[in-house]
Motif scaffolding. Structure first.
Motif, short mmCIF file in Angstrom:
data_model
loop_
_atom_site.label_atom_id
_atom_site.label_comp_id
_atom_site.label_asym_id
_atom_site.label_seq_id
_atom_site.Cartn_x
_atom_site.Cartn_y
_atom_site.Cartn_z
N ILE A 1 0.81 -1.22 0.00
CA ILE A 1 0.00 0.00 0.00
C ILE A 1 0.84 1.27 0.00
O ILE A 1 0.30 2.37 -0.08
N GLY A 2 2.17 1.12 0.07
CA GLY A 2 3.02 2.30 0.02
C GLY A 2 4.48 1.96 0.14
O GLY A 2 4.86 0.90 0.63
N GLY A 3 5.32 2.87 -0.36
CA GLY A 3 6.76 2.70 -0.24
C GLY A 3 7.34 1.73 -1.25
O GLY A 3 6.70 1.39 -2.26
N SER A 4 8.55 1.27 -0.96
CA SER A 4 9.24 0.38 -1.89
C SER A 4 10.12 -0.60 -1.13
O SER A 4 10.53 -0.35 0.01
N GLY A 5 10.40 -1.72 -1.78
CA GLY A 5 11.26 -2.73 -1.17
C GLY A 5 11.29 -3.98 -2.01
O GLY A 5 11.02 -3.96 -3.21
N GLU A 6 11.62 -5.09 -1.37
CA GLU A 6 11.67 -6.39 -2.02
C GLU A 6 11.25 -7.46 -1.02
O GLU A 6 11.34 -7.24 0.19
N VAL A 7 10.84 -8.61 -1.53
CA VAL A 7 10.72 -9.79 -0.69
C VAL A 7 11.65 -10.84 -1.27
O VAL A 7 11.63 -11.10 -2.48
N ALA B 1 14.67 -16.32 -4.83
CA ALA B 1 14.05 -15.32 -5.70
C ALA B 1 13.97 -13.99 -4.97
O ALA B 1 13.89 -13.93 -3.74
N ARG B 2 14.01 -12.92 -5.77
CA ARG B 2 13.86 -11.56 -5.25
C ARG B 2 12.76 -10.88 -6.07
O ARG B 2 12.88 -10.75 -7.28
N ASP B 3 11.69 -10.48 -5.39
CA ASP B 3 10.58 -9.81 -6.06
C ASP B 3 10.50 -8.36 -5.59
O ASP B 3 10.40 -8.10 -4.39
N LEU C 1 1.41 -10.30 -4.13
CA LEU C 1 1.93 -11.65 -4.28
C LEU C 1 1.59 -12.45 -3.03
O LEU C 1 1.29 -11.88 -1.99
N TRP C 2 1.59 -13.76 -3.18
CA TRP C 2 1.36 -14.62 -2.02
C TRP C 2 2.17 -15.88 -2.20
O TRP C 2 2.66 -16.19 -3.28
N PHE C 3 2.33 -16.60 -1.09
CA PHE C 3 3.19 -17.77 -1.12
C PHE C 3 2.65 -18.82 -0.16
O PHE C 3 1.91 -18.52 0.78
N SER C 4 3.03 -20.05 -0.43
CA SER C 4 2.48 -21.19 0.30
C SER C 4 3.37 -21.58 1.48
O SER C 4 4.50 -21.09 1.62
N PRO C 5 2.87 -22.47 2.36
CA PRO C 5 3.66 -22.91 3.51
C PRO C 5 5.02 -23.45 3.07
O PRO C 5 5.15 -24.11 2.04
N GLY C 6 6.03 -23.17 3.89
CA GLY C 6 7.38 -23.63 3.59
C GLY C 6 8.22 -22.61 2.88
O GLY C 6 9.45 -22.78 2.79
N THR C 7 7.61 -21.55 2.36
CA THR C 7 8.37 -20.50 1.69
C THR C 7 9.05 -19.61 2.73
O THR C 7 8.37 -18.91 3.49
N VAL C 8 10.36 -19.65 2.78
CA VAL C 8 11.10 -18.75 3.66
C VAL C 8 11.06 -17.37 3.02
O VAL C 8 11.42 -17.20 1.85
N HIS C 9 10.60 -16.37 3.76
CA HIS C 9 10.48 -15.03 3.18
C HIS C 9 11.10 -13.98 4.10
O HIS C 9 11.02 -14.06 5.32
N ARG C 10 11.74 -13.02 3.44
CA ARG C 10 12.42 -11.94 4.14
C ARG C 10 12.06 -10.62 3.45
O ARG C 10 12.29 -10.47 2.25
#
Length: 244
Positions: A48-54, A63-65, A73-82
């Motif tokens: 909803i605002g700003g900028s960055g990556e997951v 992967a870097r989005d 975007l969304w992701f399923s169980p087991g996806t390590v996200h930062r």
């Protein structure tokens, strides 16, 4: 806020929060939140605002989005996200199985020797009571410890070695296993109950019975007052039922 009226679950028994991603710097030159995964819940981001990556580790590898206002975007169980914050990143998070993330569905990527030991993990993940400054510093230390373990997983994966990630999955599974019975009851009382309500409404409509429409109602919510909670990835804003 003590005494706040509980907000009913959002449609579909999902949970939502207004996330302001941490701006704290990390040892690897980024700014942002705590890497983790969910063991049974899908998670979605609406920026909803700003900028960055997951940054994610999954069956697809690393992967870097990029994230900016309007990204989804969304992701399923087991996806390590930062989450990486490059400029006032704000996200509406949408969590499946409302309640389970708060009940321990999220497992932080601490080094394996911590995740493999329930007491050590509990000690590392729990924020102490104290002032805002003290809790903030503890949340930052927790984040940095998770990045340490995340870096080990990422390094191995980039070299084509899934062994450390699979070992982390196994440790995370063992860590949450004692809570599965509790989670199953919570899921049955919320998500499954929501599904069964829709099933009964469909059956009623098939018979020409629209009586449930007579129970139509509006639920109103108000943001919980500041200060926001210290979450895994940033400061969390949540809602209470409107007292009107």
């Amino acid at each position: 806020m003590s005494g706040s009226p509980r907000l009913p679950l959002f449609p579909g028994s999902v949970g939502m929060s207004d996330l302001r991603v941490y701006e704290w710097e990390t040892d690897d030159g980024h700014h942002g939140g705590t890497p983790h995964l969910h063991t049974v819940s899908n998670e979605g981001y609406v920026v909803i605002g700003g900028s960055g990556e997951v940054h994610t580790l999954s069956s697809e590898g690393y992967a870097r989005d990029p994230l900016s206002a309007g990204s989804v975007l969304w992701f399923s169980p087991g996806t390590v996200h930062r989450l990486i914050n490059t400029g006032d990143l704000r996200i509406l998070t949408v969590m499946q199985n409302s309640g389970l993330p708060e009940a321990g569905d999220a497992v932080l990527t601490f080094p394996l020797e911590i995740v493999s030991h329930a007491e050590r993990y509990r000690s590392a993940v729990t924020l102490p009571e104290g002032t805002e400054a003290e809790r903030g510093e503890a949340a930052r230390r927790r984040r940095d410890l998770a990045i340490e373990g995340y870096a080990e997983l990422l390094s191995a994966l980039e070299e084509g070695d899934r062994g450390p990630l699979d070992a982390f999955y196994a440790a995370a599974s063992a860590l949450v296993q004692p809570r599965v019975e509790e989670w199953t009851k919570l899921w049955t009382d919320t998500v499954l109950a929501d599904v069964e309500t829709t099933r009964s409404q469909l059956a009623a409509l098939a018979e020409g019975d629209a009586s449930h429409l007579g129970d139509a109602a509006v639920v109103r919510a108000v943001p919980r007052p500041e200060p926001r909670a210290f979450g895994m990835c940033g400061r969390l804003g949540i809602w209470d039922a409107d007292r009107r």
